[in-house]
Design a protein around this motif. Structure first.
Motif, PDB file in Angstrom:
ATOM      1  N   THR A 147       0.850  -1.190   0.000  1.00 56.05           N
ATOM      2  CA  THR A 147       0.000   0.000   0.000  1.00 56.05           C
ATOM      3  C   THR A 147       0.882   1.235   0.000  1.00 56.05           C
ATOM      4  O   THR A 147       2.103   1.123   0.128  1.00 56.05           O
ATOM      5  CB  THR A 147      -0.892   0.056   1.265  1.00 56.05           C
ATOM      6  N   SER A 148       0.271   2.393  -0.108  1.00 53.48           N
ATOM      7  CA  SER A 148       1.086   3.606  -0.198  1.00 53.48           C
ATOM      8  C   SER A 148       1.729   3.959   1.140  1.00 53.48           C
ATOM      9  O   SER A 148       2.789   4.559   1.166  1.00 53.48           O
ATOM     10  CB  SER A 148       0.239   4.772  -0.700  1.00 53.48           C
ATOM     11  N   ILE A 149       1.134   3.570   2.257  1.00 54.09           N
ATOM     12  CA  ILE A 149       1.770   3.946   3.524  1.00 54.09           C
ATOM     13  C   ILE A 149       2.675   2.860   4.099  1.00 54.09           C
ATOM     14  O   ILE A 149       3.549   3.144   4.907  1.00 54.09           O
ATOM     15  CB  ILE A 149       0.746   4.371   4.603  1.00 54.09           C
ATOM     16  N   VAL A 150       2.454   1.640   3.700  1.00 59.16           N
ATOM     17  CA  VAL A 150       3.332   0.578   4.206  1.00 59.16           C
ATOM     18  C   VAL A 150       3.365  -0.576   3.218  1.00 59.16           C
ATOM     19  O   VAL A 150       2.383  -0.857   2.535  1.00 59.16           O
ATOM     20  CB  VAL A 150       2.843   0.074   5.589  1.00 59.16           C
ATOM     21  N   GLU A 186       7.898  -2.032   5.472  1.00 53.11           N
ATOM     22  CA  GLU A 186       8.726  -0.965   4.916  1.00 53.11           C
ATOM     23  C   GLU A 186       7.901   0.302   4.933  1.00 53.11           C
ATOM     24  O   GLU A 186       6.814   0.338   4.354  1.00 53.11           O
ATOM     25  CB  GLU A 186       9.115  -1.275   3.471  1.00 53.11           C
ATOM     26  N   VAL A 187       8.410   1.320   5.615  1.00 54.17           N
ATOM     27  CA  VAL A 187       7.673   2.576   5.685  1.00 54.17           C
ATOM     28  C   VAL A 187       8.639   3.727   5.422  1.00 54.17           C
ATOM     29  O   VAL A 187       9.864   3.564   5.497  1.00 54.17           O
ATOM     30  CB  VAL A 187       7.029   2.802   7.074  1.00 54.17           C
ATOM     31  N   ASP A 188       8.091   4.865   5.138  1.00 59.99           N
ATOM     32  CA  ASP A 188       8.896   6.066   5.017  1.00 59.99           C
ATOM     33  C   ASP A 188       9.541   6.324   6.381  1.00 59.99           C
ATOM     34  O   ASP A 188       8.845   6.455   7.385  1.00 59.99           O
ATOM     35  CB  ASP A 188       7.965   7.225   4.637  1.00 59.99           C
ATOM     36  N   ILE A 231      -2.136   1.202   9.603  1.00 59.87           N
ATOM     37  CA  ILE A 231      -1.311   0.017   9.373  1.00 59.87           C
ATOM     38  C   ILE A 231      -1.943  -1.192  10.060  1.00 59.87           C
ATOM     39  O   ILE A 231      -1.958  -2.294   9.521  1.00 59.87           O
ATOM     40  CB  ILE A 231       0.140   0.261   9.852  1.00 59.87           C
ATOM     41  N   PHE A 232      -2.484  -0.954  11.243  1.00 59.88           N
ATOM     42  CA  PHE A 232      -3.178  -2.024  11.965  1.00 59.88           C
ATOM     43  C   PHE A 232      -4.254  -2.653  11.074  1.00 59.88           C
ATOM     44  O   PHE A 232      -4.312  -3.867  10.896  1.00 59.88           O
ATOM     45  CB  PHE A 232      -3.817  -1.446  13.232  1.00 59.88           C
ATOM     46  N   ARG A 233      -5.073  -1.803  10.502  1.00 59.20           N
ATOM     47  CA  ARG A 233      -6.173  -2.322   9.667  1.00 59.20           C
ATOM     48  C   ARG A 233      -5.651  -3.015   8.420  1.00 59.20           C
ATOM     49  O   ARG A 233      -6.141  -4.071   8.033  1.00 59.20           O
ATOM     50  CB  ARG A 233      -7.110  -1.182   9.274  1.00 59.20           C
ATOM     51  N   LEU A 234      -4.651  -2.403   7.794  1.00 61.01           N
ATOM     52  CA  LEU A 234      -4.099  -3.003   6.579  1.00 61.01           C
ATOM     53  C   LEU A 234      -3.502  -4.373   6.888  1.00 61.01           C
ATOM     54  O   LEU A 234      -3.658  -5.324   6.130  1.00 61.01           O
ATOM     55  CB  LEU A 234      -3.018  -2.099   5.988  1.00 61.01           C
ATOM     56  N   LEU A 235      -2.825  -4.437   8.024  1.00 59.08           N
ATOM     57  CA  LEU A 235      -2.182  -5.683   8.416  1.00 59.08           C
ATOM     58  C   LEU A 235      -3.223  -6.759   8.672  1.00 59.08           C
ATOM     59  O   LEU A 235      -3.146  -7.874   8.138  1.00 59.08           O
ATOM     60  CB  LEU A 235      -1.339  -5.439   9.675  1.00 59.08           C
ATOM     61  N   GLN A 236      -4.215  -6.424   9.465  1.00 58.83           N
ATOM     62  CA  GLN A 236      -5.245  -7.408   9.794  1.00 58.83           C
ATOM     63  C   GLN A 236      -5.946  -7.897   8.535  1.00 58.83           C
ATOM     64  O   GLN A 236      -6.067  -9.102   8.297  1.00 58.83           O
ATOM     65  CB  GLN A 236      -6.266  -6.787  10.760  1.00 58.83           C
TER      66      GLN A 236
END
Ligand code: ADP
Ligand code: MG
Length: 612
Positions: A221-224, A282-284, A307-312
């Motif tokens: 994703t764009s943030i992580v 990987e994050v900025d 990130i929590f939501r994306l990860l889950q």
């Protein structure tokens, strides 16, 4: 303040135990571009920590300089402090180590004909000499804390210290599969890890069994970006030492993100278990703050909740794609089979009143209720054998009859059917007043009614525990609990947590507790047991105290009300139970972790028929 003292103080923060030395030295070797790193440990690091690499090495001047505080060659601007691309960044590791140990450094750059040796004991420069040594760097750290007896005494048993070393080592090797590593303890090899792929590295570290159990993760994703591996549900364990998060190649501890992974596995594994995972974020670098903790394993994220939501969601999706999540959906595809069933929203064929007798019971041969034979022959659909759906409803017919609802012969089918929810309910059978059985997508689903109910009640109570935190049920007869010293101390330690959920307890000097009040939804009989359970769980030390208190309370409350085996359920009750079960967040397991649902697959059923 003298430099030596400053270093010793700094060392207190950076160098807590031999494992910290291993971490700092190995990270320096990684930063130096080595592709082969060897670690030699003696006596769990008390006597020796030696790290040998084939990295860039140092010039004689740099070697001497490297022990100065803030002698880092790695920070060029203050912006670099935030943008940590190398491992070390404060330039104080070597100075700190040298303050509390006897250090010998041998190093040579590829381009230099001869290397250099530096010896420093407890911040005291002992000398520097030319030396013949392979290209790269060789640090020996001897007699750690020789000059700080208090710290030396503070070290734990060798097995514990070695365990810390192994953990630090694992954290580093799992981020650098392209570097070969070996670890020796007292001359015995513990790890020998060749350059490899990430998956191979994980397997080399944790054993071949993992090979079959890892599912690749790729969340972009764009943030992580999250990559790595996560375990199949079957690989889950109660307490796993294989849970790893890394951020920009740096190990990170995070209860928060652990929770996201646990949620992704909800319903797939026992609630108290978790499969291994190795997840690389990987994050900025500007979106994280690594300075919250001196040893830098906790990291603050700007976008933590996203990130929590994306990860889950990402892990959940990975699992569903990889086909390890069992399908527990009810069978909805074959609903349009040729037998009409009684649903008010299904169009019913017009039926002559006399020709259909809802009290017909094919199993009851003596029954003379209604004109069986005539209704039978004139039913507008195949009459024998009895259609499956009707059979399911026989219990309810009886109930309706006994309740007197159906006395009027003029009642229409539509009236009868209004008390039936469509579809699912009509396919539920209770067997032995213990299990509820239904067709499911993949075969037959069997639900344990008592465990299902327990899960439902638990869910209700876990919410109540939060809400009614300060209501107390005063006991008519206070209960006295005599405890051993340790349990008493433990209970006292968490007295506030007890109070918050509704316990009124008095702590006495003779190690006894008087329980004067308990949460309103608990049975007074269970007070002793519940309090003991809470103390035990705190002793065992899993996770968060107040979470486990809530858990224990909700289980106790649920146990108080749960329906027994042997209770016969009406179809409506079964439907409600199952609806509520699937509305909980973990229908597959009872709160104690026992299975609630068993699916007997089509292949299993077919096998039975072919083998006989
Ligand atoms: P930092 O790693 O934060 O820069 P350290 O005290 O760990 O600080 O190391 C100080 C300096 O010593 C490093 O910046 C690096 O220039 C040099 N150094 C340390 N270890 C090695 C090594 N194994 N190979 C080459 N240079 C090293
Ligand atoms: Mg360093």
């Amino acid at each position: 303040m003298s430099d030596a003292l400053a270093n010793q103080i700094a060392a207190g923060e950076v160098i807590q135990r031999p494992a910290s030395v291993v971490k700092e030295l190995v990270e320096n070797s990684v930063d130096a571009g080595a592709d082969e790193i060897t670690v030699n440990i003696k006596d769990a690091g008390r006597t020796l920590v030696q790290v040998i690499d084939n990295g860039c090495g140092m010039s004689a001047a740099d070697a001497r300089m490297s022990f100065e505080r803030h002698a880092t060659s790695k920070i060029y601007t203050s912006d670099d402090l935030f943008c940590i691309c190398t491992k070390g960044f404060r330039g104080e590791a070597l100075a700190s180590i040298a303050a509390v140990a006897e250090v010998e450094l041998k190093t040579r750059r590829e381009e230099d004909a001869i290397g250099t040796q530096v010896v420093i004991n407890g911040s005291q420069f002992m000398g520097q000499n030319p030396v013949s040594t392979p290209a790269g760097t060789n640090f020996s750290v001897k007699n750690l804390f020789f000059n700080v007896p208090a710290r030396r005494k503070f070290l734990k048993a060798n097995s514990t210290e070695l365990q810390h070393i192994v953990s630090e080592f694992q954290r580093i090797v799992l981020t650098h599969p392209s570097i070969s590593f070996s670890l020796y303890h007292n001359g015995n090899i513990i790890y020998n890890l060749p350059q490899s792929t990430l998956k191979q590295r994980i397997v080399n570290v944790f054993g071949k069994n993992l090979n079959q159990e890892l599912i690749p993760v790729e969340i972009d994703t764009s943030i992580v970006k999250i990559s790595g591996f996560t375990g199949k549900p079957a690989a889950s364990k109660k307490r796993s030492d294989k849970e790893f998060f890394f951020v920009n190649s740096r190990f990170m501890k995070s209860q928060y993100f652990h929770k996201a992974v646990a949620l992704a596995y909800e319903n797939l594994v026992r609630p108290d278990c978790i499969p291994p995972y190795f997840l690389y974020f990987e994050v900025d670098p500007h979106s994280i703050d690594v300075n919250v903790h001196p040893t830098k394993t906790e990291i603050n994220f700007e976008n933590a909740s996203d990130i929590f939501r994306l990860l889950q969601a990402g892990i959940r999706e990975t699992l569903s794609k990889s086909d390890v999540a069992p399908a527990i959906d009810f069978d909805s595809e074959s609903d349009d089979i040729d037998v009409p069933y009684f649903s008010k929203d299904a169009p019913m064929p017009p039926m002559p009143k006399v020709s259909f007798n809802p009290f017909y019971n094919p199993f009851d041969n003596d029954s003379d209720s209604g004109s069986r034979s005539s209704s039978h022959s004139s039913m507008p659909y195949p009459s024998a054998p009895m259609p499956e759906r009707e059979r399911h409803n026989l219990d309810n017919w009886d109930r309706l009859y006994n309740d007197g609802i159906m006395h009027d012969d003029g009642a229409t089918l539509a009236d009868v059917s209004s008390s039936f929810a469509p579809k699912v309910e009509n396919r539920l059978i209770q067997i032995k007043n213990k299990y509820i059985v239904s067709p499911s997508k993949s075969g037959i689903m069997v639900i344990d009614q008592r465990r299902a109910h327990k899960r439902v009640l638990y869910q209700q109570y876990i919410e109540k525990v939060d809400v009614n935190a300060d209501a107390v049920q005063t006991l008519l007869y206070p209960v006295v609990l005599n405890l051993d010293v340790q349990s008493f101390a433990m209970a006292f330690d968490i007295r506030d947590e007890f109070q918050v959920v509704g316990f009124d307890m008095e702590f006495n000097e003779d190690n006894s507790i008087v329980i004067k009040g308990i949460p309103p939804y608990l049975s007074p009989d269970s007070a002793t047991e519940v309090v003991n359970d809470i103390i035990d769980s705190y002793k065992e030390g899993h996770g968060n105290v107040s979470t486990s208190i809530k858990d224990i309370l909700a289980i106790a409350a649920a146990n108080r009300e749960v329906i027994p085996y042997g209770k016969s359920l009406t179809p409506e009750e079964m439907r409600q139970l199952i609806d509520s079960l699937f509305a909980t967040n973990a229908p597959n397991f009872s709160p104690e972790g026992e299975p609630v649902i068993v699916i007997i697959g089509m292949d299993e059923i077919e096998k039975r028929f072919t083998n006989s």
